[in-house]
Scaffold this motif. Structure first.
Motif, PDB file in Angstrom:
ATOM      1  N   THR A 182      -3.575  23.275 -13.788  1.00 46.31           N
ATOM      2  CA  THR A 182      -3.992  23.635 -12.539  1.00 46.31           C
ATOM      3  C   THR A 182      -3.440  22.480 -11.814  1.00 46.31           C
ATOM      4  OG1 THR A 182      -6.061  22.490 -13.000  1.00 46.31           O
ATOM      5  CG2 THR A 182      -5.970  25.098 -13.062  1.00 46.31           C
ATOM      6  N   CYS A 183      -3.314  22.849 -10.526  1.00 46.31           N
ATOM      7  CA  CYS A 183      -2.604  21.642  -9.607  1.00 46.31           C
ATOM      8  C   CYS A 183      -2.782  22.117  -8.310  1.00 46.31           C
ATOM      9  CB  CYS A 183      -0.902  21.504 -10.101  1.00 46.31           C
ATOM     10  SG  CYS A 183       0.074  22.801  -9.693  1.00 46.31           S
ATOM     11  N   GLY A 184      -2.444  21.021  -7.559  1.00 49.46           N
ATOM     12  CA  GLY A 184      -2.471  21.279  -5.926  1.00 49.46           C
ATOM     13  C   GLY A 184      -2.496  19.936  -5.353  1.00 49.46           C
ATOM     14  N   LEU A 185      -2.461  19.949  -4.069  1.00 40.50           N
ATOM     15  CA  LEU A 185      -2.517  18.832  -3.262  1.00 40.50           C
ATOM     16  C   LEU A 185      -2.937  19.254  -1.522  1.00 40.50           C
ATOM     17  CD1 LEU A 185       1.160  17.397  -2.508  1.00 40.50           C
ATOM     18  CD2 LEU A 185       0.705  19.708  -3.286  1.00 40.50           C
ATOM     19  N   ALA A 186      -3.527  18.156  -0.844  1.00 34.84           N
ATOM     20  CA  ALA A 186      -4.010  18.615   0.333  1.00 34.84           C
ATOM     21  C   ALA A 186      -3.702  17.199   1.278  1.00 34.84           C
ATOM     22  CB  ALA A 186      -5.393  19.099   0.277  1.00 34.84           C
ATOM     23  N   SER A 187      -3.693  17.392   2.513  1.00 38.00           N
ATOM     24  CA  SER A 187      -3.941  16.560   3.503  1.00 38.00           C
ATOM     25  C   SER A 187      -5.242  16.297   4.016  1.00 38.00           C
ATOM     26  CB  SER A 187      -2.821  16.820   4.618  1.00 38.00           C
ATOM     27  OG  SER A 187      -3.365  18.144   5.426  1.00 38.00           O
ATOM     28  N   GLU A 188      -5.334  15.633   4.991  1.00 34.97           N
ATOM     29  CA  GLU A 188      -6.712  15.175   5.917  1.00 34.97           C
ATOM     30  C   GLU A 188      -7.156  16.542   6.232  1.00 34.97           C
ATOM     31  OE1 GLU A 188      -8.913  11.992   8.665  1.00 34.97           O
ATOM     32  OE2 GLU A 188      -6.674  12.136   8.344  1.00 34.97           O
ATOM     33  N   THR A 189      -6.147  17.567   6.902  1.00 31.89           N
ATOM     34  CA  THR A 189      -6.414  18.741   7.642  1.00 31.89           C
ATOM     35  C   THR A 189      -6.665  20.061   6.822  1.00 31.89           C
ATOM     36  OG1 THR A 189      -4.365  18.714   8.308  1.00 31.89           O
ATOM     37  CG2 THR A 189      -5.814  17.617   9.782  1.00 31.89           C
ATOM     38  N   PRO A 208       3.491  24.399  -9.001  1.00 29.41           N
ATOM     39  CA  PRO A 208       3.953  22.938  -9.100  1.00 29.41           C
ATOM     40  C   PRO A 208       5.024  22.855  -7.749  1.00 29.41           C
ATOM     41  CG  PRO A 208       3.670  23.852 -11.268  1.00 29.41           C
ATOM     42  CD  PRO A 208       3.318  25.066 -10.318  1.00 29.41           C
ATOM     43  N   ARG A 209       5.582  24.227  -7.047  1.00 33.50           N
ATOM     44  CA  ARG A 209       6.429  24.037  -6.171  1.00 33.50           C
ATOM     45  C   ARG A 209       5.905  23.431  -5.046  1.00 33.50           C
ATOM     46  NH1 ARG A 209       8.325  30.117  -5.854  1.00 33.50           N
ATOM     47  NH2 ARG A 209       6.100  30.269  -5.859  1.00 33.50           N
ATOM     48  N   SER A 210       4.725  23.551  -4.838  1.00 34.69           N
ATOM     49  CA  SER A 210       4.022  22.916  -3.708  1.00 34.69           C
ATOM     50  C   SER A 210       4.299  21.264  -3.560  1.00 34.69           C
ATOM     51  CB  SER A 210       2.512  23.106  -3.663  1.00 34.69           C
ATOM     52  OG  SER A 210       2.402  24.509  -3.595  1.00 34.69           O
ATOM     53  N   PHE A 211       4.328  20.519  -4.878  1.00 36.66           N
ATOM     54  CA  PHE A 211       4.641  19.193  -4.935  1.00 36.66           C
ATOM     55  C   PHE A 211       6.035  18.834  -4.244  1.00 36.66           C
ATOM     56  CE2 PHE A 211       0.810  19.610  -7.106  1.00 36.66           C
ATOM     57  CZ  PHE A 211       0.439  18.476  -7.473  1.00 36.66           C
ATOM     58  N   ASP A 255       5.851  18.363   3.384  1.00 40.15           N
ATOM     59  CA  ASP A 255       4.423  17.984   4.182  1.00 40.15           C
ATOM     60  C   ASP A 255       3.717  17.062   3.008  1.00 40.15           C
ATOM     61  OD1 ASP A 255       2.712  17.700   5.963  1.00 40.15           O
ATOM     62  OD2 ASP A 255       1.456  19.166   5.360  1.00 40.15           O
ATOM     63  N   LYS A 256       4.433  17.023   1.742  1.00 40.17           N
ATOM     64  CA  LYS A 256       3.613  16.261   0.508  1.00 40.17           C
ATOM     65  C   LYS A 256       3.444  14.857   1.185  1.00 40.17           C
ATOM     66  CE  LYS A 256       7.644  14.420  -1.771  1.00 40.17           C
ATOM     67  NZ  LYS A 256       7.315  13.145  -1.847  1.00 40.17           N
ATOM     68  N   VAL A 257       4.157  14.218   1.747  1.00 41.98           N
ATOM     69  CA  VAL A 257       4.118  12.948   2.244  1.00 41.98           C
ATOM     70  C   VAL A 257       2.768  12.751   3.063  1.00 41.98           C
ATOM     71  CG1 VAL A 257       6.505  12.270   2.424  1.00 41.98           C
ATOM     72  CG2 VAL A 257       5.094  13.132   4.616  1.00 41.98           C
ATOM     73  N   SER A 275       0.828  -1.184  -0.120  1.00 42.38           N
ATOM     74  CA  SER A 275       0.025  -0.032   0.027  1.00 42.38           C
ATOM     75  C   SER A 275       0.874   1.252  -0.231  1.00 42.38           C
ATOM     76  CB  SER A 275      -0.861  -0.053   1.279  1.00 42.38           C
ATOM     77  OG  SER A 275      -1.782   1.132   1.471  1.00 42.38           O
ATOM     78  N   MET A 276       0.891   2.069  -0.918  1.00 45.89           N
ATOM     79  CA  MET A 276       1.592   3.181  -1.116  1.00 45.89           C
ATOM     80  C   MET A 276       0.856   4.794  -0.792  1.00 45.89           C
ATOM     81  SD  MET A 276       4.691   4.449  -1.891  1.00 45.89           S
ATOM     82  CE  MET A 276       5.711   2.889  -2.719  1.00 45.89           C
ATOM     83  N   PRO A 277       1.003   5.261   0.061  1.00 48.88           N
ATOM     84  CA  PRO A 277       0.446   6.656   0.132  1.00 48.88           C
ATOM     85  C   PRO A 277       0.607   7.448  -0.907  1.00 48.88           C
ATOM     86  CG  PRO A 277       1.535   5.975   2.291  1.00 48.88           C
ATOM     87  CD  PRO A 277       1.985   4.994   1.160  1.00 48.88           C
ATOM     88  N   ILE A 278      -0.249   8.099  -1.394  1.00 51.05           N
ATOM     89  CA  ILE A 278      -0.147   8.925  -2.620  1.00 51.05           C
ATOM     90  C   ILE A 278       0.769   9.996  -2.409  1.00 51.05           C
ATOM     91  CG2 ILE A 278      -2.527   8.374  -3.352  1.00 51.05           C
ATOM     92  CD1 ILE A 278      -3.379  11.687  -2.515  1.00 51.05           C
ATOM     93  N   GLY A 279       1.180  10.583  -1.254  1.00 49.66           N
ATOM     94  CA  GLY A 279       2.090  11.612  -1.117  1.00 49.66           C
ATOM     95  C   GLY A 279       3.520  11.033  -1.271  1.00 49.66           C
ATOM     96  N   HIS A 280       3.756   9.751  -1.330  1.00 46.53           N
ATOM     97  CA  HIS A 280       5.080   9.145  -1.242  1.00 46.53           C
ATOM     98  C   HIS A 280       5.802   9.072  -2.740  1.00 46.53           C
ATOM     99  CE1 HIS A 280       5.153   7.440   3.182  1.00 46.53           C
ATOM    100  NE2 HIS A 280       4.247   8.811   2.886  1.00 46.53           N
ATOM    101  N   TYR A 281       5.333   9.926  -3.744  1.00 43.64           N
ATOM    102  CA  TYR A 281       5.846   9.906  -5.010  1.00 43.64           C
ATOM    103  C   TYR A 281       7.594  10.199  -4.767  1.00 43.64           C
ATOM    104  CZ  TYR A 281       4.348  14.781  -4.864  1.00 43.64           C
ATOM    105  OH  TYR A 281       4.129  16.096  -4.181  1.00 43.64           O
ATOM    106  N   VAL A 282       8.265   9.865  -5.660  1.00 42.85           N
ATOM    107  CA  VAL A 282       9.778  10.088  -5.697  1.00 42.85           C
ATOM    108  C   VAL A 282      10.014  11.097  -6.757  1.00 42.85           C
ATOM    109  CG1 VAL A 282      10.438   7.845  -4.718  1.00 42.85           C
ATOM    110  CG2 VAL A 282      10.430   8.011  -7.204  1.00 42.85           C
ATOM    111  N   ASP A 283       9.372  11.376  -7.808  1.00 41.89           N
ATOM    112  CA  ASP A 283       9.569  12.439  -8.892  1.00 41.89           C
ATOM    113  C   ASP A 283       8.188  12.725  -9.337  1.00 41.89           C
ATOM    114  OD1 ASP A 283      11.048  14.105 -10.341  1.00 41.89           O
ATOM    115  OD2 ASP A 283      11.362  12.477 -11.633  1.00 41.89           O
TER     116      ASP A 283
END
Length: 314
Positions: A120-127, A136-139, A143-145, A106-114
């Motif tokens: 448009t783009c972005g990412l968010a945690s549970e909180t 794109p710098r946010s990736f 905290d991306k993990v 099981s691989m969490p989606i924030g554990h990408y290596v590249d």
């Protein structure tokens, strides 16, 4: 937060047995409202204590509730609490696989290596949001993990999986499943997007997502995430065997697991993205276990068999 139980068709049968009694359904409803002890259940439904205990035990065996002994005024008391208030049933075929001959990762989606992201783009945690919208710098934020949803219009995210099959074994199949949808402004159920998956740079196939789903909250989507934007996706499966490559059970190519160059390697890459020349440039939303409708991260299964020993004749 809503707790969701995800079951397959076989597990559903056990739950159906537990809820086959109107009395147990009413007891379960009462437990969902508040923590309650067995004696209170007996009084509430005018039951002997022994009958209340039997019915509570059946709900516990179906993993719908949990019970715990806590100190009371007159000794210990058994207190019941509900584990879930929603249920998702997977009606897919149940495969009979020797449990000794497969490995899950099981691989969490924030554990990408590249990654290579085009807004448009972005990412968010549970909180909360990680970094900034459409940056794109946010990736690359540490905290991306913790990401539980990520989205982009074009590009890819790449994950690295360990090769977990035992030594002296041969890979016979690999399956990856994940919750996905398109990435439209806000949400749009009619917004096609061609989403492609690669292993070790080899294209497994492209699925055309029909749209970006919103308007009603996903079963797992946290309350802070506004309902007028993306809420949930579709659970999709790419599978490569010794016979070919499949998306949701339909063959898409003759590519076999032997073509993926995984055997004998320590690890392998998995990429998910939108190709620059894709016909439908509708972007991608990728969901983790705390967003959307499915309580899972990127789930990968590796099937294998022991290598046959060579025999020598004198």
């Amino acid at each position: 937060m809503s707790q969701v139980l995800s079951v397959n068709i076989d597990e559903l049968a056990e739950i159906a047995k537990a809820l086959s009694s109107e009395l147990r359904i009413e007891i379960f409803k009462a437990i969902q409202k508040k923590r309650i002890n067995v004696n209170e259940i007996a009084e509430m439904f005018d039951l002997p204590a022994s009958t209340a205990t039997v019915n509570v035990k059946k709900l516990e065996e179906a993993k719908l509730i949990r019970t715990e002994l806590i100190p009371g005024i007159r000794g210990s008391q058994k207190v019941c609490s509900a584990l879930y208030d929603r249920m998702i049933v997977d009606f897919g075929k149940t495969e009979k696989v020797d449990p000794a001959n497969y490995q899950y990762i099981s691989m969490p989606i924030g554990h990408y290596v590249d990654c290579d992201i085009i807004p448009t783009c972005g990412l968010a945690s549970e909180t909360g949001l990680i970094g900034f919208y459409d940056d794109p710098r946010s990736f690359y934020e540490p905290d991306k993990v913790n990401a539980q949803i990520l989205w982009f219009r074009q590009g890819f995210v790449e994950y690295r999986f360990p090769n977990k099959i035992p030594f002296n074994s041969r890979l016979t199949g690999i399956e990856v499943s994940m919750e996905l949808c398109s990435e439209a402004p806000l949400h749009n159920k009619d917004y096609p997007s061609d989403i492609t998956v690669w292993i070790n740079g080899i294209e497994l196939g492209t699925w055309m997502s029909p749209g970006d789903f919103g308007g009603e909250r996903g079963l797992l989507t946290p309350a802070w995430w506004e309902t007028h934007v993306t809420q949930y996706g579709v659970l999709k499966k790419w599978k490569v065997t010794t016979e070919g490559t499949f998306i949701d059970g339909s063959q898409v190519s003759n590519l076999t697991v032997g073509d993926l160059d995984i055997d004998g390697k320590h690890s392998f890459s998995l990429c998910i993205g939108i190709k620059p020349d894709a016909v439908n440039q509708g972007g991608i939303n990728l969901f983790g276990r705390r967003f959307g409708n499915y309580d899972q991260d990127i789930l990968l299964r590796m099937d294998y068999e022991p290598k046959k020993r060579e025999s020598y004749s004198s």
